[in-house]
Design an enzyme around this catalytic site. Sequence first.
Site, PDB file in Angstrom:
ATOM      1  N   GLY A   1       0.903  -1.025   0.107  1.00  0.00           N
ATOM      2  CA  GLY A   1      -0.074  -0.025   0.202  1.00  0.00           C
ATOM      3  C   GLY A   1       0.834   1.088   0.026  1.00  0.00           C
ATOM      4  CD  GLU A   2       3.005   5.743   0.256  1.00  0.00           C
ATOM      5  OE1 GLU A   2       3.005   5.552  -0.963  1.00  0.00           O
ATOM      6  OE2 GLU A   2       3.814   5.992   0.789  1.00  0.00           O
ATOM      7  CB  SER A   3       5.446   2.758   4.091  1.00  0.00           C
ATOM      8  OG  SER A   3       6.268   3.497   3.336  1.00  0.00           O
TER       9      SER A   3
ATOM     10  CB  CYS B   1       5.194  -3.840  -1.483  1.00  0.00           C
ATOM     11  SG  CYS B   1       5.604  -2.523  -2.511  1.00  0.00           S
TER      12      CYS B   1
ATOM     13  NE  ARG C   1       8.506   5.617   1.192  1.00  0.00           N
ATOM     14  CZ  ARG C   1       7.885   6.460   0.894  1.00  0.00           C
ATOM     15  NH1 ARG C   1       8.387   7.808   1.173  1.00  0.00           N
ATOM     16  NH2 ARG C   1       6.694   6.530   0.328  1.00  0.00           N
TER      17      ARG C   1
ATOM     18  CB  ILE D   1       3.414  -1.746  -7.422  1.00  0.00           C
ATOM     19  CG1 ILE D   1       2.815  -2.998  -8.461  1.00  0.00           C
ATOM     20  CG2 ILE D   1       2.499  -0.455  -7.711  1.00  0.00           C
ATOM     21  CD1 ILE D   1       1.442  -3.316  -7.938  1.00  0.00           C
ATOM     22  NE  ARG D   2       3.327   4.121  -5.906  1.00  0.00           N
ATOM     23  CZ  ARG D   2       3.061   4.140  -4.519  1.00  0.00           C
ATOM     24  NH1 ARG D   2       3.837   4.996  -3.755  1.00  0.00           N
ATOM     25  NH2 ARG D   2       2.114   3.886  -3.806  1.00  0.00           N
TER      26      ARG D   2
ATOM     27  CG  HIS E   1       2.548  -6.218  -4.500  1.00  0.00           C
ATOM     28  ND1 HIS E   1       2.227  -5.720  -3.228  1.00  0.00           N
ATOM     29  CD2 HIS E   1       3.232  -5.393  -4.932  1.00  0.00           C
ATOM     30  CE1 HIS E   1       2.186  -4.750  -2.932  1.00  0.00           C
ATOM     31  NE2 HIS E   1       3.267  -4.320  -4.133  1.00  0.00           N
TER      32      HIS E   1
ATOM     33  CD  GLU F   1       0.355  -9.089  -2.120  1.00  0.00           C
ATOM     34  OE1 GLU F   1       1.160  -9.694  -1.909  1.00  0.00           O
ATOM     35  OE2 GLU F   1       0.260  -7.612  -2.022  1.00  0.00           O
TER      36      GLU F   1
HETATM   37  N1  GLN Z   1       6.152   3.054  -2.545  1.00  0.00           N
HETATM   38  C1  GLN Z   1       5.315   2.487  -1.405  1.00  0.00           C
HETATM   39  C2  GLN Z   1       5.776   2.989   0.101  1.00  0.00           C
HETATM   40  O1  GLN Z   1       6.563   3.908   0.201  1.00  0.00           O
HETATM   41  C3  GLN Z   1       5.052   1.223  -1.465  1.00  0.00           C
HETATM   42  C4  GLN Z   1       4.480   0.693  -2.640  1.00  0.00           C
HETATM   43  C5  GLN Z   1       3.651  -0.626  -2.468  1.00  0.00           C
HETATM   44  O2  GLN Z   1       3.365  -1.074  -1.434  1.00  0.00           O
HETATM   45  N2  GLN Z   1       3.294  -1.106  -3.667  1.00  0.00           N
HETATM   46  O3  GLN Z   1       5.150   2.602   0.866  1.00  0.00           O
END
Ligand code: GLN
Length: 187
Positions: free
Chosen positions: A46-48, A78, A106, A128-129, A164, A166
């Site tokens: 997700g987004e940390s 991630c 990151r 993904i990122r 990921h 999942e």
């Molecule tokens: N770039 C996101 C972060 O810094 C992580 C991206 C992801 O979980 N797909 O949290």
Amino acid sequence: MVIGILALQGGIEEHRAVLERLGCQVRLVRFPTDLEGLDGIVIPGGESTVMDKLARAFGLAEPLRDALKSGLPAFGTCAGLIYLAEVENPAPAQQTLAVLPVRVRRNAFGTQKDSFEQLIDGQPATFIRAPEVVAAGDAEVIARLADGRIVGVRHGRNVAYSFHPEENGRTDLHEQWLRNLRGEKHV
Ligand code: GLN
């Protein structure tokens, strides 16, 4: 086994589907009391930075860190890896749990549009990122990209990946972790 999923933000349902397929009882974790009696916890992607903010706002960050430090095993993907680790390039005011002895960068592979898939050990892995592990400390390296960059680590009964599993309908990595929690030999 009762497995929690940190359910503040991110790919919660994807992990739930995998864990249920593997026969786990799943509990979504939002409050400190949700941590009681868990056999393990998944920290999703997700987004940390958002996960960090919400965990602190919900009063969950400290109890979660304490539970992990007392031995609650974690499986991170991630942003989950980032949240469990130390971050080389945190966003302003970003905090992590820092319970894994690894350092990550990151967004090491660029932005959303730079997302890619690569086979790792013959299986598809989606980035993904994604973060890269820049220092694995005394954690064991369990996944690398073809160019050698570290994208998976194990430390004790914790595992975390930059990608990921999942998202690809894979269950093998969750399954290995669960087997390890049950005290079975990992494959
Ligand atoms: N770039 C996101 C972060 O810094 C992580 C991206 C992801 O979980 N797909 O949290």
